[in-house]
Motif scaffolding. Structure first.
Motif, PDB file in Angstrom:
ATOM      1  N   LYS A  15      12.363 -11.815  -6.178  1.00  0.00           N
ATOM      2  CA  LYS A  15      11.352 -11.069  -6.910  1.00  0.00           C
ATOM      3  C   LYS A  15      11.505 -11.120  -8.422  1.00  0.00           C
ATOM      4  CE  LYS A  15      12.331  -7.037  -5.145  1.00  0.00           C
ATOM      5  NZ  LYS A  15      12.807  -5.674  -4.790  1.00  0.00           N
ATOM      6  N   TYR A  16      12.672 -11.553  -8.907  1.00  0.00           N
ATOM      7  CA  TYR A  16      12.888 -11.524 -10.355  1.00  0.00           C
ATOM      8  C   TYR A  16      12.247 -12.717 -11.058  1.00  0.00           C
ATOM      9  CZ  TYR A  16      16.023  -7.888  -8.818  1.00  0.00           C
ATOM     10  OH  TYR A  16      16.510  -6.756  -8.222  1.00  0.00           O
ATOM     11  N   SER A  47      -2.850 -10.538  -2.576  1.00  0.00           N
ATOM     12  CA  SER A  47      -2.525  -9.124  -2.527  1.00  0.00           C
ATOM     13  C   SER A  47      -1.920  -8.749  -3.868  1.00  0.00           C
ATOM     14  CB  SER A  47      -1.544  -8.829  -1.387  1.00  0.00           C
ATOM     15  OG  SER A  47      -1.423  -7.434  -1.215  1.00  0.00           O
ATOM     16  N   TYR A  48      -1.738  -7.454  -4.075  1.00  0.00           N
ATOM     17  CA  TYR A  48      -1.009  -6.973  -5.245  1.00  0.00           C
ATOM     18  C   TYR A  48       0.004  -5.965  -4.778  1.00  0.00           C
ATOM     19  CZ  TYR A  48      -4.260  -9.286  -8.349  1.00  0.00           C
ATOM     20  OH  TYR A  48      -4.978 -10.237  -9.010  1.00  0.00           O
ATOM     21  N   THR A  49       1.214  -6.035  -5.327  1.00  0.00           N
ATOM     22  CA  THR A  49       2.227  -5.062  -4.974  1.00  0.00           C
ATOM     23  C   THR A  49       2.125  -3.882  -5.944  1.00  0.00           C
ATOM     24  OG1 THR A  49       3.685  -6.583  -6.159  1.00  0.00           O
ATOM     25  CG2 THR A  49       3.883  -6.519  -3.782  1.00  0.00           C
ATOM     26  N   PRO A  50       2.732  -2.730  -5.605  1.00  0.00           N
ATOM     27  CA  PRO A  50       2.576  -1.547  -6.455  1.00  0.00           C
ATOM     28  C   PRO A  50       3.156  -1.700  -7.866  1.00  0.00           C
ATOM     29  CG  PRO A  50       3.297  -0.913  -4.260  1.00  0.00           C
ATOM     30  CD  PRO A  50       3.384  -2.402  -4.327  1.00  0.00           C
ATOM     31  N   ASP A  51       3.825  -2.814  -8.161  1.00  0.00           N
ATOM     32  CA  ASP A  51       4.232  -3.061  -9.537  1.00  0.00           C
ATOM     33  C   ASP A  51       3.140  -3.813 -10.293  1.00  0.00           C
ATOM     34  OD1 ASP A  51       4.505  -5.430  -8.175  1.00  0.00           O
ATOM     35  OD2 ASP A  51       6.671  -5.536  -8.348  1.00  0.00           O
ATOM     36  N   GLY A  52       1.980  -3.984  -9.655  1.00  0.00           N
ATOM     37  CA  GLY A  52       0.845  -4.610 -10.323  1.00  0.00           C
ATOM     38  C   GLY A  52       0.898  -6.122 -10.315  1.00  0.00           C
ATOM     39  N   ARG A  53       1.845  -6.689  -9.572  1.00  0.00           N
ATOM     40  CA  ARG A  53       1.966  -8.141  -9.566  1.00  0.00           C
ATOM     41  C   ARG A  53       1.156  -8.771  -8.459  1.00  0.00           C
ATOM     42  NH1 ARG A  53       8.219  -9.665 -10.708  1.00  0.00           N
ATOM     43  NH2 ARG A  53       8.139  -9.539 -12.976  1.00  0.00           N
ATOM     44  N   VAL A  55       0.284 -11.369  -5.518  1.00  0.00           N
ATOM     45  CA  VAL A  55       0.960 -12.114  -4.451  1.00  0.00           C
ATOM     46  C   VAL A  55       0.081 -13.299  -4.095  1.00  0.00           C
ATOM     47  CG1 VAL A  55       1.880 -12.062  -2.111  1.00  0.00           C
ATOM     48  CG2 VAL A  55       1.956 -10.004  -3.527  1.00  0.00           C
ATOM     49  N   MET A 270       8.288  -2.296 -20.885  1.00  0.00           N
ATOM     50  CA  MET A 270       7.390  -3.284 -20.273  1.00  0.00           C
ATOM     51  C   MET A 270       6.339  -3.729 -21.278  1.00  0.00           C
ATOM     52  SD  MET A 270       7.636  -3.378 -16.625  1.00  0.00           S
ATOM     53  CE  MET A 270       6.174  -2.812 -15.795  1.00  0.00           C
ATOM     54  N   LEU A 402       3.979   2.816 -19.412  1.00  0.00           N
ATOM     55  CA  LEU A 402       3.810   1.863 -18.317  1.00  0.00           C
ATOM     56  C   LEU A 402       4.819   2.071 -17.202  1.00  0.00           C
ATOM     57  CD1 LEU A 402       2.950  -1.387 -20.247  1.00  0.00           C
ATOM     58  CD2 LEU A 402       1.474  -0.099 -18.735  1.00  0.00           C
ATOM     59  N   TRP A 403       5.754   2.959 -17.438  1.00  0.00           N
ATOM     60  CA  TRP A 403       6.739   3.189 -16.375  1.00  0.00           C
ATOM     61  C   TRP A 403       6.196   4.049 -15.251  1.00  0.00           C
ATOM     62  CZ3 TRP A 403      10.929   0.470 -15.615  1.00  0.00           C
ATOM     63  CH2 TRP A 403      11.398  -0.300 -16.683  1.00  0.00           C
ATOM     64  N   GLY A 404       4.998   4.582 -15.438  1.00  0.00           N
ATOM     65  CA  GLY A 404       4.308   5.277 -14.325  1.00  0.00           C
ATOM     66  C   GLY A 404       4.916   6.603 -13.978  1.00  0.00           C
TER      67      GLY A 404
ATOM     68  N   TYR B 209       6.141  -7.895   2.041  1.00  0.00           N
ATOM     69  CA  TYR B 209       5.453  -7.127   0.995  1.00  0.00           C
ATOM     70  C   TYR B 209       6.360  -6.041   0.421  1.00  0.00           C
ATOM     71  CZ  TYR B 209       1.707  -4.390  -1.200  1.00  0.00           C
ATOM     72  OH  TYR B 209       0.918  -3.706  -2.093  1.00  0.00           O
ATOM     73  N   ARG B 217       9.551  -1.494 -11.580  1.00  0.00           N
ATOM     74  CA  ARG B 217       8.421  -1.844 -12.446  1.00  0.00           C
ATOM     75  C   ARG B 217       7.120  -1.212 -11.956  1.00  0.00           C
ATOM     76  NH1 ARG B 217       8.880  -7.132 -15.327  1.00  0.00           N
ATOM     77  NH2 ARG B 217       6.641  -7.005 -15.271  1.00  0.00           N
ATOM     78  N   ASN B 219       3.705   0.182 -11.190  1.00  0.00           N
ATOM     79  CA  ASN B 219       2.496   0.232 -12.009  1.00  0.00           C
ATOM     80  C   ASN B 219       1.264   0.214 -11.104  1.00  0.00           C
ATOM     81  OD1 ASN B 219       0.662   0.114 -14.058  1.00  0.00           O
ATOM     82  ND2 ASN B 219       1.668  -1.550 -15.157  1.00  0.00           N
ATOM     83  N   MET B 223      -2.279  -2.406 -10.046  1.00  0.00           N
ATOM     84  CA  MET B 223      -2.488  -2.886  -8.682  1.00  0.00           C
ATOM     85  C   MET B 223      -3.895  -2.521  -8.202  1.00  0.00           C
ATOM     86  SD  MET B 223      -0.778  -1.546  -5.126  1.00  0.00           S
ATOM     87  CE  MET B 223      -1.146   0.119  -5.630  1.00  0.00           C
ATOM     88  N   MET B 227      -6.938  -4.727  -6.872  1.00  0.00           N
ATOM     89  CA  MET B 227      -7.151  -4.674  -5.428  1.00  0.00           C
ATOM     90  C   MET B 227      -7.744  -3.308  -5.081  1.00  0.00           C
ATOM     91  SD  MET B 227      -4.428  -5.743  -2.493  1.00  0.00           S
ATOM     92  CE  MET B 227      -3.316  -4.338  -2.533  1.00  0.00           C
TER      93      MET B 227
END
Lengths: 404, 278
Positions: A15-16, A47-53, A55, A270, A402-404, B209, B217, B219, B223, B227
Motif C-alpha cells: 500500500k505504500y 473503487s476508492y478506499t477510505p483514504d481517498g485513493r 483502486v 498531507m 486533511l487528517w479527518g 480492500y 491517511r 480521507n 473517497m 465514489m
C-alpha cells in the motif's frame, strides 16, 4: 498458509506505493477472442478506499521477504512484520478472478528482494509471462523493476508489461545512501536509462515487439528525509527530462510499525504531498519550470496553491486581457485550467469574451477574478498589494484538516 | 404549442426535429412530452407550418453531442436539444459551446452522461454464475442516465468470449460470446437473475480492500466525492467502509498497517542481526 492470509499481508505490504494508474496502454480488445482483458488508454478507478485513493489495479507484492534494509520501508529485513509469499500461479488466479468480476483493470506487481535481484526480477516476469502467454490476458500490467537486476531481464519485463517503474525512493543521492544502504542512485538511474532506451528502440522500429507502451514512472518518498520541495521537484524535473518519465509519484512518508529511529515518527502534512502534486502538474501540463515556482523560497506554500503563488509573485503580468492573451498565458491564470483556456480561445473566435462567459466555463472565479480583464470587467483588486490579496485568496483553514 | 412524443428515442426525435427545421418551426412553438409523465393533451400532427424547401446541414459533431446529451435523464430533456439545433441552424454557431447559456447546459449534461458511463465501467460488479451453462457472469446495475446501450460494449472487449448479462431497472443487455442483445425494457427473468446475486459478498476482494487501505491517511470525503454513496449497495466492499472509517477515526491506527496484519506475528529476516524485541 491460506491464500486469504497471504492476500492480507501482501496487499498491506504494497500500500505504500502510491501509483495505481492504469492509463497509457494502447488499445487492446478481447472481443471474440480467447482470453480476457482490454485496455483503451484511459484508466478506470474501480473503487476508492477510505483514504481517498483509487483502486485501479490489483496492487500486491509477490513476497514481502526482503534482504534489503531500507529504513523507510515496512518490509525491510529488520522489520518485525508477518511475512508471506505468493506463488506466481496464485497471483495469476487472483488477477484473472478480480478482473472478470470488474474489481480491477489489471495487475501492479512488486516484490521484496529475495535471493538476488535477478532471481526476484525473474519471478516477476514469470507472473507476467503466465498471464500474457498462458491465459492470453490483455489487461493492464505494471511491473516494478528491480534496479540492480540484469538489463536483459528489464528488457524482457517490458515485453509483457504496459508500464515499468523503478523507484527513485528519495530526492537526493545522499539521503538514499543513508536510509537505503543497499541501493544507489546510479543503479536506479541506470535502470531508468535501460527502460528508456528499450522503449525508444521499440518505437523506432515498427516491426519490433512493443516495449512498456505505457512508459515508466517512479515514486519519491516525501518527509522521510529533510529534502525541501525545491530539491524534490528539481529531481522530478530532471527525471522527466532525462528519462522521459510519464509520472513521478510523491508519497508522503507514512509512519510504519516498529519504526527505526532514522526516520521520523510523524508523517508530513498531507497538504505538502498535495501541493507537490499540484506543482508537478504545472511542470507536466502547463509549461512551468521549477525555477519559476520557487522565487527564492525552498518550500511550496501550504496556504495557497503553487499557480496562485506564482501569479502573486508575478503581478506585473496581470491582469490579463482574455480577449487578447496567448492561450498559454490564459492557462497560467489562477483558477483557469488548460481546458478552460482552450474553450475561451474557441469562444473568442466567435464573440468577445464577457465576464459571464468565464463564469459559465466553471472557472474558479474567486481565484481568477483579480487576474483577468474581459470586455465588461476590470478587477478592482488589480492594484491591491500582493500580501493583502494573498490573505483574501488563501485556502480556508478547514481545508487543511486533511487528517479527518 | 405543438406537443410531441419520441419515447426517449434519439432516432425518433431526430426525424421529428428534422421535419420541424424544414418547416421552420421555432423552439418556443414545440415541446416534447416525457415518457413517464404524459400530459393531458395528445400529440397533434405537425400541421400549419409548411416546408420551406431550404437545405439544412447539421455538423456531424453537433449531432453526436446531441445524441450523447439525450442520454441525460430529466424531464423535458429534448427541448434544450431542439433549441440548440435551431439556433445553430439560424447561424448562432456558439449555441453549442460551453460559454453559451444553452451550450453550457449541453456540456453539463454531456459531462454527467460520460461520467455516468464511466461510473458503470468502474462500479458495476459481475458475479460468477456457476450453475448456468448459458451464462458466465451476471450483474445488476442502477445507472442514473441512459448509458447501458451505449456503454456495454466495453464489457465485451474486456471479457472476450465469456457470456454475461447486465440488468438495470430500465433496460438490459446480454452477450452470448459473439453479439450483444440489448433489451428495453429489461426482461423480467433477466432482472430476477441479476437481483438474486446482487449484494453477494466476496471474501477475497473484501480482504484485499481492507488491507490496501491506509488508515493513517483517512480521507473519506475524497473517497465519497469519487465514489458516490448510491453505488455502495451494489459493491461488495460497500458494507466495509463504515467500519474501516470508524476504526481509523478511533485512533487505533497511528501507522498504515491493516489491523489484520498487526494481529499476526512478525518475522525479522536474519542476516546475522538479533531479532528485535516486540
Amino acid at each position: 498458509m491460506e491464500l486469504l492470509d497471504k492476500l492480507t499481508i501482501l496487499a498491506d505490504a504494497a500500500k505504500y506505493d502510491a501509483s495505481c494508474a492504469s492509463s497509457g496502454a494502447p488499445k487492446r480488445s478481447s472481443k471474440g477472442k480467447a482470453g480476457i482483458g482490454a485496455t483503451d488508454g484511459m484508466g478506470i478507478c474501480h473503487s476508492y478506499t477510505p483514504d481517498g485513493r483509487c483502486v485501479s489495479l490489483l496492487k500486491i507484492l509477490l513476497t514481502n521477504f526482503c534482504l534489503y534494509d531500507c529504513q523507510y520501508c515496512v518490509n525491510r529485513r529488520s522489520s518485525d512484520v508477518p511475512r508471506a509469499r505468493f506463488t506466481p500461479e496464485e497471483v495469476v488466479r487472483l488477477t484473472l478472478d478480480f478482473y472478470q468480476r470488474n474489481y480491477v483493470s489489471g495487475l501492479f506487481l512488486s516484490s521484496g528482494i529475495i535471493r538476488s535481484a535477478d532471481y526476484t526480477m525473474e519471478q516477476l516476469i514469470q507472473v507476467a509471462r503466465l498471464l500474457r502467454n498462458e491465459h492470453s490476458f490483455r489487461g493492464y500490467i505494471h511491473l516494478k523493476s528491480i534496479p540492480e537486476a540484469d538489463p536483459a531481464l528489464i528488457e524482457e519485463a517490458g515485453r509483457y508489461a504496459d508500464r515499468l517503474s523503478v523507484n527513485i525512493e528519495l530526492p537526493s543521492a545522499v539521503s538514499l545512501t543513508k536510509l537505503a544502504p543497499e541501493k544507489t542512485q546510479s543503479s536506479i538511474k541506470r535502470a531508468m536509462g535501460t527502460i528508456q532506451t528499450a522503449s525508444q528502440e521499440s518505437l523506432a522500429d515498427k516491426r519490433a515487439p512493443t516495449f512498456a507502451p505505457g512508459g515508466q514512472s517512479t515514486q519519491m518518498i516525501v518527509g522521510a528525509d529533510l529534502s525541501v520541495d525545491r530539491i524534490i521537484l528539481g529531481t522530478a524535473e530532471s527525471l522527466y527530462g532525462d528519462y522521459g518519465l510519464r509520472r513521478v509519484y510523491y508519497s508522503a512518508f507514512s509512519p510504519i510499525p516498529n519504526s527505526p529511529a532514522s526516520v521520523p515518527f510523524q508523517a508530513p502534512p498531507m497538504l505538502r504531498e498535495h501541493r507537490l502534486y499540484q506543482a508537478d502538474f504545472l511542470l507536466r501540463g502547463y509549461g512551468f519550470s521549477v525555477a519559476e515556482l520557487f522565487d527564492g523560497t525552498d518550500n511550496l506554500s501550504l496556504d495557497i496553491d503553487p499557480k496562485l503563488a506564482w501569479a502573486l509573485a508575478n503581478r506585473a503580468l496581470f491582469p490579463l486581457d482574455l480577449n487578447r492573451a496567448e492561450p498559454q498565458m490564459i492557462a497560467r491564470v489562477p483558477g483557469i485550467g488548460v481546458r478552460s483556456a482552450q474553450r475561451i480561445v474557441a469562444l473568442r473566435k466567435l464573440k468577445r469574451i464577457r465576464f459571464e462567459d468565464v463564469v459559465r466555463l466553471r472557472c474558479l472565479m474567486d481565484k481568477a477574478k483579480p487576474f483577468i480583464v474581459t470586455t465588461d470587467y476590470r478587477p478592482q483588486e488589480a492594484t491591491l498589494e500582493s500580501g493583502l490579496l494573498r490573505q483574501q485568496l488563501r485556502d480556508q483553514p478547514a481545508q487543511m484538516a486533511l487528517w479527518g | 404549442m405543438k406537443l410531441l412524443r419520441c419515447d426517449d428515442d434519439f432516432s425518433v426525435w431526430r426525424g421529428q426535429a428534422r421535419q420541424l427545421l424544414l418547416c421552420a418551426v421555432p423552439p418556443h412553438a414545440v415541446s416534447w412530452e416525457d415518457v413517464d409523465r404524459l400530459q393531458l393533451f395528445s400529440a397533434k400532427p405537425l400541421a400549419t407550418y409548411s416546408v420551406t424547401g431550404r437545405e439544412i446541414r447539421i455538423p456531424a459533431l453537433l449531432l453526436e453531442q446531441l445524441e450523447a446529451a439525450a442520454r441525460y435523464r430529466m424531464s423535458g430533456r429534448w427541448n434544450l436539444l431542439y433549441r440548440i439545433l435551431w439556433r445553430v441552424v439560424q447561424g448562432e454557431r456558439h449555441a453549442a459551446l460551453a460559454g453559451d447559456a444553452d451550450g453550457s447546459e449541453l456540456h453539463r449534461r454531456l459531462k454527467s452522461v460520460s461520467r455516468e458511463a464511466h461510473h458503470m465501467h468502474a462500479f458495476l460488479r459481475f458475479h460468477p454464475c456457476l450453475d448456468d451453462a448459458e451464462l458466465d457472469y451476471i450483474a445488476w446495475h442502477e445507472p442514473a442516465h441512459d448509458v447501458l446501450a451505449w456503454g456495454s460494449e466495453h464489457f465485451a472487449h474486456r471479457l472476450g468470449r465469456q457470456k454475461w448479462l447486465i440488468a438495470t431497472p430500465h433496460d438490459g443487455v446480454r452477450f452470448d460470446g459473439e453479439k450483444l442483445d440489448y433489451q428495453k425494457p429489461c426482461p423480467l427473468d433477466w432482472q430476477q437473475l441479476a437481483q438474486a446475486v446482487r449484494g453477494q459478498g466476496d471474501k477475497l476482494w473484501e480482504t484485499y480492500y481492507s488491507s490496501i487501505f491506509n488508515p493513517a491517511r483517512l480521507n473519506p470525503k475524497v473517497m465519497q466525492g469519487h465514489m458516490p454513496l448510491r453505488f455502495w449497495a451494489g459493491i461488495p466492499e460497500g458494507k466495509l467502509i463504515q467500519g474501516l472509517v470508524s476504526n481509523a477515526r478511533a485512533g487505533s491506527q497511528k501507522n498504515g498497517q491493516a489491523e489484520a496484519v498487526a494481529a499476526k506475528s512478525g518475522k525479522v529476516i536474519g542476516v546475522g542481526r538479533p531479532r528485535s524485541a516486540r
